[in-house]
Design a protein around this motif. Structure first.
Motif, PDB file in Angstrom:
ATOM      1  N   ALA E 109       4.533   1.120  -4.817  1.00 34.37           N
ATOM      2  CA  ALA E 109       5.334   1.843  -3.839  1.00 34.37           C
ATOM      3  C   ALA E 109       6.323   0.930  -3.146  1.00 34.37           C
ATOM      4  CB  ALA E 109       4.425   2.494  -2.813  1.00 34.37           C
ATOM      5  N   GLN E 169       4.825   1.121   2.374  1.00 29.97           N
ATOM      6  CA  GLN E 169       3.835   2.004   1.786  1.00 29.97           C
ATOM      7  C   GLN E 169       3.663   3.258   2.652  1.00 29.97           C
ATOM      8  OE1 GLN E 169       2.513   0.180  -0.759  1.00 29.97           O
ATOM      9  NE2 GLN E 169       1.450   1.880  -1.703  1.00 29.97           N
ATOM     10  N   PRO E 189      -2.310   3.180  -4.628  1.00 35.87           N
ATOM     11  CA  PRO E 189      -1.334   3.069  -3.537  1.00 35.87           C
ATOM     12  C   PRO E 189      -1.480   1.801  -2.718  1.00 35.87           C
ATOM     13  CG  PRO E 189      -3.047   4.608  -2.937  1.00 35.87           C
ATOM     14  CD  PRO E 189      -3.348   4.190  -4.335  1.00 35.87           C
ATOM     15  N   THR E 190      -2.532   1.067  -2.909  1.00 30.92           N
ATOM     16  CA  THR E 190      -2.731  -0.072  -2.005  1.00 30.92           C
ATOM     17  C   THR E 190      -2.991  -1.386  -2.721  1.00 30.92           C
ATOM     18  OG1 THR E 190      -5.057   0.524  -1.877  1.00 30.92           O
ATOM     19  CG2 THR E 190      -3.645   1.341  -0.135  1.00 30.92           C
TER      20      THR E 190
END
Ligand SMILES: Nc1ncnc2c1ncn2[C@@H]1O[C@H](COP(=O)(O)OP(=O)(O)OP(=O)(O)O)[C@@H](O)[C@H]1O
Ligand SMILES: Nc1ncnc2c1ncn2[C@@H]1O[C@H](COP(=O)(O)OP(=O)(O)OP(=O)(O)O)[C@@H](O)[C@H]1O
Ligand SMILES: [Mg+2]
Ligand SMILES: [Mg+2]
Lengths: 312, 325, 364, 536, 320
Positions: E109, E169, E189-190
């Protein structure tokens, strides 16, 4: 059905050296093939010139300004020289200058690029400054001045073209070397105790093969084109036979004015063909190393258009 | 701002390096302007006349460093001396009457080639495998392989002489008074078409392919996929997301390109008898007209450096990342 | 491998440590030649690794872990401090460039096994060069070959892989080769900078186990850099916590992770996902911790007679049992986070935010 | 396309359009100036076109095409008995373009200025202006002075004396006595000279003005000529029949009188074997001058004979010498014999060796920009191969070539020679001992460094002799001496290029009516300018 | 075969994928990146997809939004979203479907923001394109969105590089929920983030999910994280699903050896140090059969060392 739980040594699917696959990629690339075929023809012509057209090609052998005929395939110049002989012999000097310039500029580029990238800091700052200065100096005017200043001869032409041409390759190679320099394997080599020279040439350089090749080709193109430009202006060595000089003489003799296109066209076309061939190889190199650039097959119109890919 | 200052520092150094080079080169050339002129003047001069001419033209016999200090002083005070071959016209006057045309020709060609080439590149990359993508690049690369002057001569004879579509010489019809009238501007435009076109033809392929390749690389960036996922309209993705980023390298090349275009314009000017500095430079070199040569080289270099500096500023505007750096 | 409890090796804290770092600092200049701005990436690092000990270095991204490793490996020039190997200050000994003697004492394993092996060479090359440079290759080709094969077996690879290129191996295999390459010179210390973070999850543990095996069997000391606290706990005897270029806490691994003393260490520990304590995330507690990290008002160890708390001078307080060698830096002292600082600094403190309101507006 | 109109508007107008012709400018290309600068200073090293032709005028005009002299600003002149002075009588009623009358002081001042700025005229003692007469006094009897002085352009004292630095003035709006003096629409690429409102023969200003176009080389100028955009084409046009004349046979003509300077192949006579007259003659015989002129000069030049004199001196030529030429005729066999005899034997490989046994090899140096002479040198080199002599063509920059000539550090080269109305200077610079400088010392006229005592005596007599018929006798003797000594190898008379297109203007000089040459840079140009008239 | 769905939220599946097969067509050989994968996600459900790198997780995510780029080709199966056949949508339909119905937070992201446009402009783009709001209105909403993820609205004028990784993010997450999609795909996502930040972001997502009620397809290879967050999960290997069950079930009793290896890769933070073993180097599973129900709601692909090895069928599948 059951899952097979296999413990096996990874069987490498492609036991190929990366460089070899690069060459393989080139060989199977249509652009590269076309380019190489053209280059081979020209190199063969250059090598065979003394056999095909023995003696001095600028000898006056026939009536002046003859149109192409069975005897003189490309006609004769306003002086009565055979254009074909001039063109074929011209390839020698043009290719020689092109290759020398290409190799020399690339070599300097490699040295500067590698040293810049490897040592970094002050050396890099200094070298990139010099490179950028040379890059910004308007090339042709500098060429013109340099060419006038040194005694004529192929050596001068080559020197002058290298002086003005190395910076471009140095810049490209430096940025590539820089990106490789920052890779961990270079640090790993440093940690394992390798010396600077070995790291530069054995660790960094082999990973730049394609970009070195690209730069080389671009420099050769530059060399051939710039030589032609210089010679056309009469700043080359007028006593040699080369494509640029052929055009210089054609201009002097008013080839176009008299409608003797056959004097004017062949050398120009040869320059363009060689440059085009090299450019093709260059683009092929790009494509092989960067598959994304490859020509994509236009997708067949399958019934489920949705399947193919994201609609743009 | 720091970025700009840094670049400014670089350009100053580059400028210094080039004027020094420019100072040294002609002084290592064999012969001097007078004997050179003499060589071309059909043996009409007496030895005493030559001496007188030497004096008149101020051929300098002082030590090189003294000349250098003088030269630097002159450069920064804008005194470029008097042209030898055009004696007694000051170099600035010779250049100022001509540089405009070179800039017009080179600039127009560069802008057209860059804009059209980049647009074509954008379209080609956006429609991979489409008509533009498959047909144009080889054609343009092939045309681009011809030497500038060859293409220029060919175009001159074909479109100028044989077909008579375009004027074949000079920057405007002889006898017209330069003025800001439509007639004059149109006339200048008509005279510009062929010379500019040949430069454009030679250089456009490079622009197109460069843009196409960066654009293809950009197209596989995550933010393009993201833009697609956002369901934006394709045109917007192409221009605002892909092209906007892909043009950044082109902007840098644009500055660099100016140097090359000046070179290309030099050859083209000779062919089209375009009244720019190209032929003048050649003449100055052949006549060992140091002051003019230096003045021209200096002006060209300064123009190129300035253009690059402007491009840098533009770059800062276009790429927010370098701004805060 | 037996399913017994893994016990940390009995490290003697008495003999000369394998590696001792004293007051190490590093600042990076920012901008060009003429700029005087700089980032302080490391500041006053004191760290000791005993012989046959594995020390883990954990900390947030950008806290300077890699920089520390690179300085110790002399890939970067430290700005200040001393590095002692076997009690000898190597920075003094070879002032300008690391000597080969130093290289043969200390080796490094990099994070990215895809990047740390030159794709142009075969595995054979890497090991052979390591041997050759440090005069460890055998007198005959046979001997060298057998040495190579032995190395491969040590790291759990088949000898026939010597002939393959990096791209033909999986990540785990590559990382093993990278370790073998470090082993080839028979070093005293290996610095491993996140050696498993780029590996596929399923093979990570294998590489960690290999490292432990090397320690156990060959007595090599290691600095294991990671941001994965769980693996630090699994592998390392001691763990040091780094924050904004400084060490804030250090101690026996199990003890430190069980009882983190520094707010930052607490924050770190609380953030590790662990299904065993699912739902542990507590925004209020988090906000407190953050606040404590960024601006502590008091120190839990206030009143320590040996180390008087001070927000200027970093002082260390001992935590718990002295055998655990667990100390923590005074909470009042906050590292000087330069140039953008650390991730925490730029995150807003989570307020007790009525998220629903904003959402209603957005959907209106 | 609409743009067509811009290309060649005026010149392509219909031939019958008399009105248009009357107001049209005589359009002339200048092929070696890519651009013009507004600098009409006659002292400039590179003088703008037409400054010395249509702006300023000289006292008299020598027409080499016919060999006669036309009185111009002076109506008559008289040399003193002792040859130590000459007096010119100025024409009445001549005015400067600003309306001031031309006076004798102008002439005297011009020479003063000329000597001060450019030197020369070292024989000139004083210039005295007396009413309508100007008397030039010499420090020795000096017959060549007449044309030297007579053909120098005269400047207005009232303008030039007022300038602090005359040589540094751009003279942007010149004041002269010539027919077209008014600078108009000056652009870098072209400018126009309009009628002098105060011209002394207004009836001869039949054309509206002169327009000069700048070209960066022959190509562009030739194109303009071929396209019919210019009226006068004084530059080298390759294959002129085809590229120029054939486009409009009715109106286009060219005429290349061989009145230019003699082009010599000079051999460095301080070096062996060129110090051997037999070698010089043999080499000369080996050269195929027909081929040289045909290939090198597109057949536009006339091969030289053994008088060494160009077509400019047709009336001076010694018929006896001319008719019995040997060493300027192509004769490979004789050349071989001569070389054999002189002691330069041919080896088994067909290559000759020098007396010291080294190969008979040398260089021909030509400036790189002179492509025509390069071709000439190439032909010579090919010719010499047939007699077993190896000549390498070297083409560095002109400055380097000339630097070598000046110091005597060269083998051989192709050069211009002096081209005055009288042959004195030609012979003086080819054979006069006074012009010979030792190798290493710079010389500017006798590059080949040949001096001949016999010639010296003849030259001295010639200079002192005012009577033309006696001068001719001396010239005959000089030619005999030249024929014997072969100081240089004369190749061909440099042609005065010239072609015209009489669509718009008529009255051009031709071989039938050689009242001037077709050069635009010679003193006779003004004769053409004052003769041409718009086609009715 | 179809798997009877054990949905956490409503029984009405938002997304239903059946036998999805995706191939990457290469010059010489093709790779099957996703091989006959079926699963469905119910309304409000968080569905986890775990597996090693390259097993086809992102490919599935991209297929759902039909974002696959050129060499990729959906070779079979169906994707239906809320009853609509995603694969049959026209470009215009597709454009509307994207982001309004399904939004996605990309694996990287950090790089999925256009570096030369401000965050605000990039958010505004969404509103002006899909909702037809004016620029001003869009900007206001964009500010609200940022505040939703606890970023100061003043940051709208920032360029991506001026934000920290975590903020970027968050900004992407804010963009993802801008149009209140029914399904949010989170593709690792992380991964690139610090643990602390990671946890906060995950908590935030959870909170948003609770409030907005969208379903989530959560992709990661971090089993701990996945178990913490998902209701139901599937483990992928080589383009196939090898195990799917409730997250807690997988955590408590991983059945497939690969799942076990995955669980073993994350040592616990508490308790004694126990030696763990991962998957030995070079071990590969091939010809993974279809799932069978090993326990209620717990599906596992059968495995066994005794089974004959058939090399031919799926050799190409997921070979890397
Ligand atoms: N060459 C450099 N020039 C300038 N600053 C640098 C350089 N290398 C590192 N830094 C800075 O030093 C600090 C520490 O970086 P370092 O890479 O050591 O962190 P890290 O703890 O290894 O992080 P990660 O967990 O992301 O690997 C960072 O703020 C970084 O920006
Ligand atoms: N453009 C492509 N061309 C060819 N093969 C591809 C391409 N993209 C992906 N693949 C292949 O498809 C398979 C699945 O890739 P995918 O990106 O879906 O994996 P992933 O599970 O998301 O991995 P990660 O955890 O690393 O993100 C991989 O084996 C990969 O090699
Ligand atoms: Mg790091
Ligand atoms: Mg992925």
């Amino acid at each position: 059905m059951t899952t097979a739980l296999l413990k096996q040594p990874t069987q490498p699917t492609a036991v190929r050296k990366p460089n070899r696959s690069f060459i393989h990629g080139l060989i199977s690339n249509k652009k590269a093939l076309t380019g190489m075929a053209v280059m081979i023809i020209f190199i063969a012509l250059a090598l065979l010139a003394p056999l095909l057209f023995p003696g001095d090609p600028s000898r006056i052998t026939a009536m002046a300004s003859l149109e192409p005929s069975a005897e003189h395939w490309l006609g004769t110049t306003a002086k009565g020289q055979d254009v074909l002989a001039l063109t074929v012999h011209g390839s020698r000097s043009s290719l020689f200058v092109g290759l020398s310039v290409g190799i020399a500029s690339t070599f300097i580029g490699i040295l500067v690029g590698l040293a810049s990238a490897y040592f970094g800091k002050f050396i890099d700052e200094a070298l990139s400054l010099v490179t950028n200065v040379f890059l910004l100096l308007p090339g042709l005017p500098l060429l013109v001045i340099l060419a006038a200043f040194l005694p004529p001869g192929l050596g001068t032409v080559i020197l002058v073209l290298v002086v003005t041409g190395w910076a471009g390759s140095a810049r490209v190679l430096r940025s590539q070397a820089l990106s490789i320099r920052s890779k961990d394997f270079v640090a790993a080599a440093v940690v394992s105790g390798e010396r600077a020279g070995r790291i530069m040439f054995r660790e960094i350089l082999p990973n730049m093969a394609s970009i070195v090749m690209g730069t080389l080709l671009a420099c050769v193109i530059y060399g051939i084109g710039a030589q032609a430009g210089l010679e056309f202006l009469g700043l080359g060595d007028v006593s040699t036979v080369s494509w640029g000089n052929n055009l210089f003489w054609a201009g002097n003799e008013g080839a176009l004015l008299t409608g003797s296109w056959w004097v004017f066209v062949p050398s120009g076309l040869c320059i363009a063909l060689v440059a085009f061939a090299l450019a093709l190889i260059n683009y092929a190199v790009d494509e092989v190393t960067n598959p994304r650039l490859r020509k994509i097959k236009t997708p067949k119109t399958t019934p489920t258009k949705a399947e193919t890919s994201a609609a743009k | 701002m720091r970025f700009i200052l840094r670049r400014l520092g670089f350009y100053l150094i580059a400028f210094w390096a080039s004027i020094t080079l420019n100072f040294l080169l002609p002084r290592f050339m064999p012969g001097d302007p007078v004997s050179r002129m003499f060589a071309r003047s059909q043996d009409r001069m007496q030895p005493e006349q030559i001496e007188a001419l030497r004096k008149l033209l101020g051929v300098d016999d002082r030590p090189i460093w003294e000349q250098y200090i003088d030269y630097m002083h002159n450069v920064f005070t804008g005194q470029m001396g008097v042209s030898i071959s055009r004696f007694p016209t000051p170099v600035t006057e010779v250049i100022s009457s001509q540089i405009g045309w070179t800039l017009l020709l080179g600039g127009t060609a560069l802008v057209v080639a860059a804009v059209v080439g980049n647009l074509l590149g954008i379209l080609a990359a956006w429609r991979r495998g489409g008509a533009i993508d498959s047909a144009l690049p080889p054609v343009l690369v092939f045309i681009g392989s011809f030497p500038y002057f060859w293409l220029a001569m060919g175009a001159l004879y074909l479109f100028g002489v044989v077909l008579g579509w375009f004027p074949i010489r000079h920057a405007f019809t002889d006898g017209l008074e330069p003025a800001f009238t439509w007639e004059f501007i149109g006339d200048v435009g008509a005279h510009l078409v062929l010379p500019a076109l040949t430069i454009v033809l030679v250089s456009i392929g490079g622009w197109m392919l460069g843009m196409r390749n960066t654009m293809i690389a950009t197209n596989s960036e995550d933010y393009i996929t993201m833009a697609e996922a956002k369901g934006l309209r394709p045109g917007r993705i192409m221009l605002r997301y892909a092209a906007r980023n892909a043009m950044l390298p082109s902007v840098t090349s644009f500055g660099m390109g100016l140097g090359f275009v000046v070179g290309g314009a030099l050859l083209t000017e000779v062919v089209f008898a375009y009244p720019g500095v190209g032929y003048q430079l050649l003449n100055a070199v052949q006549g060992l007209d140091y002051p003019l040569m230096q003045g021209l080289f200096l002006t060209i270099t300064a123009a190129v450096l300035l253009a690059n500096f402007l491009v840098d500023i533009l770059y800062v505007r276009l790429d927010p990342r370098v701004r805060s750096n | 491998m037996s399913h017994s409890l893994i016990t940390p090796s009995a490290v003697s804290h008495t003999g000369t440590p394998a590696l001792e770092i004293r007051g190490l600092g590093k600042t990076f200049p920012l901008g060009g030649l003429f700029s005087r701005d700089s980032v302080r990436a490391l500041h006053g690092i004191d760290l000791t690794i005993g012989k046959g000990e594995i020390v883990a270095l954990v900390g947030e991204s950008g806290s300077g872990k890699s920089t520390l490793a690179r300085c110790v490996a002399r890939l970067e020039k430290p700005s200040s401090g001393e590095i002692l190997i076997d009690g000898v200050d190597v920075l003094k000994r070879d002032r300008f460039q690391a000597s080969r003697a130093f290289r043969s004492q200390l080796q490094m394993v990099f994070q990215d096994p895809f990047g740390s092996l030159n794709p142009a060479h075969r595995m054979d090359h890497f090991l052979r060069r390591s041997l050759a440079i440090h005069g460890k290759s055998g007198r005959s080709e046979r001997e060298t070959q057998s040495r190579l094969e032995e190395l491969m077996t040590t790291v759990g690879l088949q000898a026939d892989m010597l002939n393959s290129y990096p791209h033909e191996l999986s990540g785990g295999q590559r990382q093993r080769v990278a370790i073998a390459r470090a082993l080839a010179v028979e070093p005293q210390v290996i610095l491993a900078d996140e050696p498993t973070s780029m590996l596929d999850v399923s093979v990570r543990i294998g590489v960690l186990n290999l490292m432990r095996k090397l320690r156990d069997e060959q007595g090599i000391s290691m600095l294991y850099i990671t941001h994965d606290l769980a693996s630090a706990r699994y592998l390392a005897d001691r763990t040091a916590v780094m924050f904004a270029g400084e060490l804030v806490e250090e101690g026996e691994s199990l003890d430190l992770l069980a009882n983190p003393a520094h707010p930052y260490a607490q924050l770190l520990v609380s953030a590790v996902p662990d299904p065993a304590r699912a739902g542990s995330y507590d925004p209020v507690r988090r906000a407190e911790l953050r606040k404590a990290v960024m601006a502590s008002q008091h120190c839990a160890f206030h009143g320590d007679p040996n180390q008087v708390c001070s927000s200027e001078k970093p002082v260390r307080h001992q935590v718990g049992d002295p055998d655990n060698h667990h100390w923590v830096r005074c909470h009042l002292y906050r590292p000087w986070a330069a140039a953008g600082g650390h991730a925490l600094a730029s995150e807003p403190l989570p307020p007790s935010h009525p998220a629903s309101n904003a959402q209603e507006e957005a959907s209106a | 396309m609409l743009l067509t109109g811009c290309t060649a508007n005026v010149s392509k107008t219909n031939a019958s359009d008399a009105g248009a012709n009357a107001s049209a400018f005589l359009t002339i290309p200048r092929e070696d100036m890519g651009t013009f600068v507004q600098n009409f200073n006659p002292f400039a090293p590179t003088v703008n076109p037409m400054v010395q032709q249509s702006i300023y005028e000289s006292l008299l005009i020598f027409n080499p095409a016919k060999g006669d002299t036309v009185p111009w600003l002076a109506t008559e002149w008289k040399a003193a008995e002792d040859g130590k002075s000459v007096t010119f009588t100025l024409r009445d009623g001549v005015k400067w373009s600003d309306g001031q009358p031309l006076v004798a002081e102008d002439v005297a001042y011009t020479f003063e200025l000329q000597k001060k700025i450019k030197g020369g005229f070292e024989y000139l003692d004083t210039v005295t202006a007396e009413g309508n007469n100007v008397t030039f006094n010499f420090n020795k009897p000096w017959s060549p002075a007449l044309y030297d002085i007579g053909q120098l352009i005269i400047l207005p004292k009232h303008i030039w004396a007022a300038l602090p630095d005359p040589e540094k003035d751009a003279n942007a709006n010149p004041v002269g006595t010539g027919p077209y003096t008014e600078v108009d629409t000056f652009q870098a690429q072209s400018f126009v000279l309009k009628k002098n409102p105060n011209y002394w023969q207004p009836e001869k200003q039949k054309i509206a003005g002169i327009k000069m176009l700048a070209f960066a080389g022959n190509d562009g100028a030739n194109l303009a000529a071929a396209n019919g955009d210019v009226d006068w084409a004084p530059q080298y046009i390759p294959n002129i029949e085809k590229t120029f004349v054939s486009k409009d046979k009715e109106h286009r003509q060219y005429w290349f009188p061989p009145t230019g300077a003699m082009i010599n192949w000079q051999l460095n006579t301080t070096k062996a074997p060129f110090n051997d007259v037999d070698v010089r003659k043999a080499l000369s015989m080996a050269v195929d001058r027909d081929q040289v002129t045909k290939i090198g000069m597109s057949g536009y030049a006339k091969p030289a004979d053994c008088t060494g004199l160009s077509g400019n001196y047709e009336t001076w030529k010694n018929a006896n010498v001319k008719d019995n030429c040997t060493w300027t005729n192509h004769d490979v066999q004789k050349a071989n014999e001569l070389l054999d005899k002189a002691g330069y034997p041919k080896g088994a490989d067909g290559k000759r060796t020098l007396k010291d046994g080294t190969p008979f090899e040398f260089k021909i140096s030509v400036g790189a920009t002179s492509s025509d002479w390069l071709s000439v040198a190439n032909v010579i080199s090919q010719n010499l191969a047939e007699v077993g002599v190896t000549a390498k063509v070297e083409s560095p920059d002109w400055a380097a070539v000339v630097a070598g000539y000046e110091t005597g550090d060269f083998d051989s080269g192709i050069v211009w020679s002096a081209n005055d109305p009288s042959p004195y200077k030609y012979f003086n610079t080819t054979m006069g001992t006074s012009t010979v400088k030792p190798v290493g010392t710079k010389t500017f006229d006798n590059y080949h460094r040949f001096g001949d005592a016999k010639a010296d005596a003849l030259l001295a007599d010639f200079a002192a002799e005012g009577d033309e018929s006696k001068q001719k006798d001396l010239a005959n003797k000089l030619q005999e001496e030249y024929n014997d000594a072969a100081p240089v190898v004369p190749l061909f008379s440099g042609p005065e290029w010239g072609a015209f297109n009489d669509t718009r203007f008529t009255g051009w000089p031709t071989a039938e009516n050689p009242y001037a040459t077709l050069s635009v840079r010679s003193p006779t140009t003004v004769l053409v300018l004052t003769t041409l008239e718009p086609r009715a | 075969m179809t798997i009877s769905q054990v949905s956490f939220g409503s029984h009405e599946p938002v997304l239903d994928i059946k036998n999805l097969t995706v191939k990457y067509i290469g010059d010489t050989r093709s790779t099957t990146a996703v091989d006959r994968v079926s699963f469905s996600i119910g309304t409000g459900e968080v569905f986890g997809l775990a597996g090693e790198s390259g097993c086809g997780k992102s490919t599935i995510a991209n297929s759902i939004m039909r974002l696959l780029k050129d060499p990729a080709k959906i070779a079979g199966g169906s994707i239906s979203f809320g009853g609509k056949d995603v694969l049959a949508m026209s470009p215009e339909e597709l454009r509307r479907f994207r982001w309004q119905d399904v939004a996605m937070v990309f694996q990287s992201a950090m790089n999925s923001l256009n570096p030369v446009l401000t965050i605000g402009e990039q958010i505004v783009d969404i509103f002006t394109t899909h909702a037809g709001y004016s620029r001003k209105e869009s900007m206001r909403r964009a500010g609200d969105l940022l505040e939703l993820v606890r970023i100061d609205a003043a940051r709208l004028k920032s360029y991506p590089h001026q934000l920290s990784g975590g903020m970027r993010q968050r900004a992407v997450i804010a963009m993802a929920v801008a149009l209140k999609p029914s399904l949010l795909i989170l593709d690792e996502p992380t991964t690139a983030l610090d643990v602390v930040v990671q946890q906060e972001i995950m908590a935030q997502i959870k909170e948003l999910q609770r409030e907005l009620g969208f379903s989530v397809l959560f992709i990661t290879h971090d089993m701990s994280l996945m178990v913490e967050l998902s209701h139901r999960m599937a483990v992928m290997y080589g383009g196939r699903i090898v195990e799917t069950a409730k997250a807690q079930d997988v955590y408590a009793t991983p059945r497939h050896p690969y799942t076990q290896a995955l669980m073993g890769a994350f040592p616990p933070l508490t308790g004694p140090r126990l030696p763990l073993t991962g998957l030995p180097d070079g071990v590969k599973f091939r010809n993974i059969p279809d799932l069978t129900e090993a326990a209620p709601g717990h599906f596992v692909a059968p495995f066994g060392a005794d089974a004959p090895v058939t090399e031919s069928a799926n050799l190409e599948g997921a070979a890397r």
